[in-house]
Design a protein around this motif. Structure first.
Motif, PDB file in Angstrom:
ATOM      1  N   ASP A 124     -31.048 -24.564 -48.672  1.00 54.57           N
ATOM      2  CA  ASP A 124     -30.696 -23.840 -47.450  1.00 54.57           C
ATOM      3  C   ASP A 124     -29.191 -23.590 -47.376  1.00 54.57           C
ATOM      4  OD1 ASP A 124     -31.265 -22.576 -45.041  1.00 54.57           O
ATOM      5  OD2 ASP A 124     -30.839 -24.389 -43.894  1.00 54.57           O
ATOM      6  N   SER A 149     -32.103 -29.860 -48.510  1.00 55.30           N
ATOM      7  CA  SER A 149     -32.952 -29.088 -47.611  1.00 55.30           C
ATOM      8  C   SER A 149     -33.408 -27.810 -48.293  1.00 55.30           C
ATOM      9  CB  SER A 149     -32.220 -28.740 -46.312  1.00 55.30           C
ATOM     10  OG  SER A 149     -33.012 -27.877 -45.505  1.00 55.30           O
ATOM     11  N   LYS A 151     -35.027 -23.884 -48.071  1.00 53.44           N
ATOM     12  CA  LYS A 151     -34.870 -22.769 -47.152  1.00 53.44           C
ATOM     13  C   LYS A 151     -36.035 -22.775 -46.161  1.00 53.44           C
ATOM     14  CE  LYS A 151     -32.215 -19.589 -50.053  1.00 53.44           C
ATOM     15  NZ  LYS A 151     -31.045 -19.631 -49.155  1.00 53.44           N
ATOM     16  N   GLY A 152     -35.840 -22.177 -45.025  1.00 53.52           N
ATOM     17  CA  GLY A 152     -36.897 -22.119 -44.025  1.00 53.52           C
ATOM     18  C   GLY A 152     -37.982 -21.118 -44.393  1.00 53.52           C
ATOM     19  N   TYR A 192     -38.503 -34.169 -41.744  1.00 54.56           N
ATOM     20  CA  TYR A 192     -38.903 -32.983 -42.518  1.00 54.56           C
ATOM     21  C   TYR A 192     -39.563 -33.399 -43.835  1.00 54.56           C
ATOM     22  CZ  TYR A 192     -36.191 -30.233 -39.185  1.00 54.56           C
ATOM     23  OH  TYR A 192     -35.719 -29.637 -38.040  1.00 54.56           O
ATOM     24  N   TYR A 279     -39.346 -26.436 -42.741  1.00 54.01           N
ATOM     25  CA  TYR A 279     -38.427 -26.912 -43.782  1.00 54.01           C
ATOM     26  C   TYR A 279     -38.974 -28.201 -44.407  1.00 54.01           C
ATOM     27  CZ  TYR A 279     -34.753 -23.791 -41.974  1.00 54.01           C
ATOM     28  OH  TYR A 279     -34.016 -22.704 -41.591  1.00 54.01           O
ATOM     29  N   CYS A 281     -37.059 -31.563 -46.192  1.00 61.64           N
ATOM     30  CA  CYS A 281     -35.760 -32.193 -46.464  1.00 61.64           C
ATOM     31  C   CYS A 281     -35.996 -33.581 -47.060  1.00 61.64           C
ATOM     32  CB  CYS A 281     -34.927 -32.314 -45.190  1.00 61.64           C
ATOM     33  SG  CYS A 281     -34.582 -30.740 -44.372  1.00 61.64           S
TER      34      CYS A 281
END
Length: 374
Positions: A124, A149, A151-152, A192, A279, A281
């Motif tokens: 991200d 993380s 990307k969304g 996440y 997401y 993470c």
């Protein structure tokens, strides 16, 4: 004299087929070495039948691609200059020695085998949320959060992958730990995690050095899955949405040939409140096991995928000198007792290594095992 006549060699009595069936039930390489030390006929039987190799393949099917061809380093006079029967016997002895040491060395240890990160399928914010942060335990370093993380994504089924380099090209992996990241700086402290996780192990498809692949991390380049050949795929494990280092034990210890680990993060469970995207993470990843280096190494031949198993015994100087002294002073019982006492004082593990080395007649010259078109 009558006692000698009454003694029976069960290998000769039962015949080779039944003897092989019995001996292949041994599941400890040290037991096979002890069998081969009973007599010269038993020693020859174990070697000629390749029992150490059979045991090694039973323990770790991943090395089935390594074949029966053995060559010494070219510093030594090639065996092709000698008689055919002698060539075959010397070849069998070296196969026996290599697989005996490989099998005896493949005992699990609890040590993190991951050495470097290679690539993430997405990131991200680079480098603040890079895969590099997953190498460090904990979720923060100094005054900032430490995690990777993705990307969304609007759909929760989109997977992510993390690729790592292991400590050597030959690693025995027993379990893998993954720690989902809890965003302690966001409202509600969301975790996440992924829905599930799966692991693959293998080697690069093309003759590229992993070091150069690691260098690409500086520009956040993503290495595609088609750049690797995965020789092992684990079952799918459910991941809990919990802020802890989660343990995923593999069904059997896996010998990774090539030194590359892929962590597949399957499915997403947590939306980020500010953008309504899903997401994944991760704060930390570990691959527990042991490295088989430096005694063993592997060279992968591209693009055929064949491999060369290199065996370079790193015999302890003390043990080597003790072995030499034993050979030169075998007629001196007090000298032998002194050597034995000294080694025993240094621990049972050292004593077992000494016995195994003596029984196998280990040399210090490299031995190479090549695979063929099996």
């Amino acid at each position: 004299m009558s006692e000698v006549k009454n003694k029976v060699d069960f290998i000769q009595l039962l015949g080779p087929d039944m003897s092989i069936k019995i001996l292949t039930h041994l599941d400890d390489p040290c037991d096979l070495i002890r069998v081969s030390a009973v007599s010269s006929s038993w020693h020859r039987f174990v070697i000629e039948q390749g029992l150490c190799k059979q045991l090694c393949l039973k323990m770790f099917p991943e090395i089935s691609g390594v074949a029966h061809i053995v060559e010494l380093d070219n510093i030594i006079e090639p065996l092709i200059n000698t008689l055919g029967s002698y060539v075959n016997w010397e070849s069998l002895k070296r196969i026996h020695r290599v697989y005996a040491f490989l099998a005896s060395g493949l005992t699990p240890m609890r040590k993190n085998c991951i050495s470097k990160s290679i690539s993430a399928s997405s990131t991200d914010n680079y480098p603040e949320e890079s895969i590099l942060h997953t190498l460090e335990p904990g979720d923060r370093t100094q005054y900032r959060a430490s995690y990777w993380s993705s990307k969304g994504e609007s759909h929760p089924s989109v997977p992510e992958t993390l690729v790592y380099k292991l400590a050597s090209k030959l690693c025995l992996v027993t379990e893998i730990y993954v720690h989902p990241f809890q965003a302690y700086f966001q409202h509600g402290f969301p975790i996440y995690s992924a829905k599930a996780v799966r692991f693959r192990m293998g080697h690069p498809r093309h003759p590229m050095e992993l070091e150069s692949a690691v260098d690409k991390m500086a520009t956040n380049d993503v290495l595609g899955d088609n750049q690797f050949i995965w020789t092992y795929t684990s079952p799918e494990f459910p991941m809990f949405q919990e802020n802890r280092l989660q343990k995923f034990k593999l069904p059997e210890p896996v010998l990774c040939i090539g030194g590359v680990l892929l962590v597949e993060l399957l499915g997403r469970v947590q939306k980020q409140e500010m953008d309504e995207l899903f997401y994944i993470c991760i704060s930390h990843v570990q691959a527990m096991g042991r490295s088989i280096s430096p005694e063993f190494d592997v060279k992968i031949h591209h693009p055929s995928g064949k491999c060369t198993l290199k065996y370079c015994p790193q015999i302890d100087c003390y043990v080597s000198s003790s072995t030499s002294s034993q050979r030169s002073d075998s007629s001196n019982p007090s000298r032998l007792r002194t050597i034995t006492s000294n080694i025993m004082q240094r621990g049972v593990r050292r004593w077992e290594q000494f016995l195994l080395s003596a029984l196998l007649g280990t040399a210090t010259d490299p031995v190479v095992v090549d695979n063929d078109d099996q």
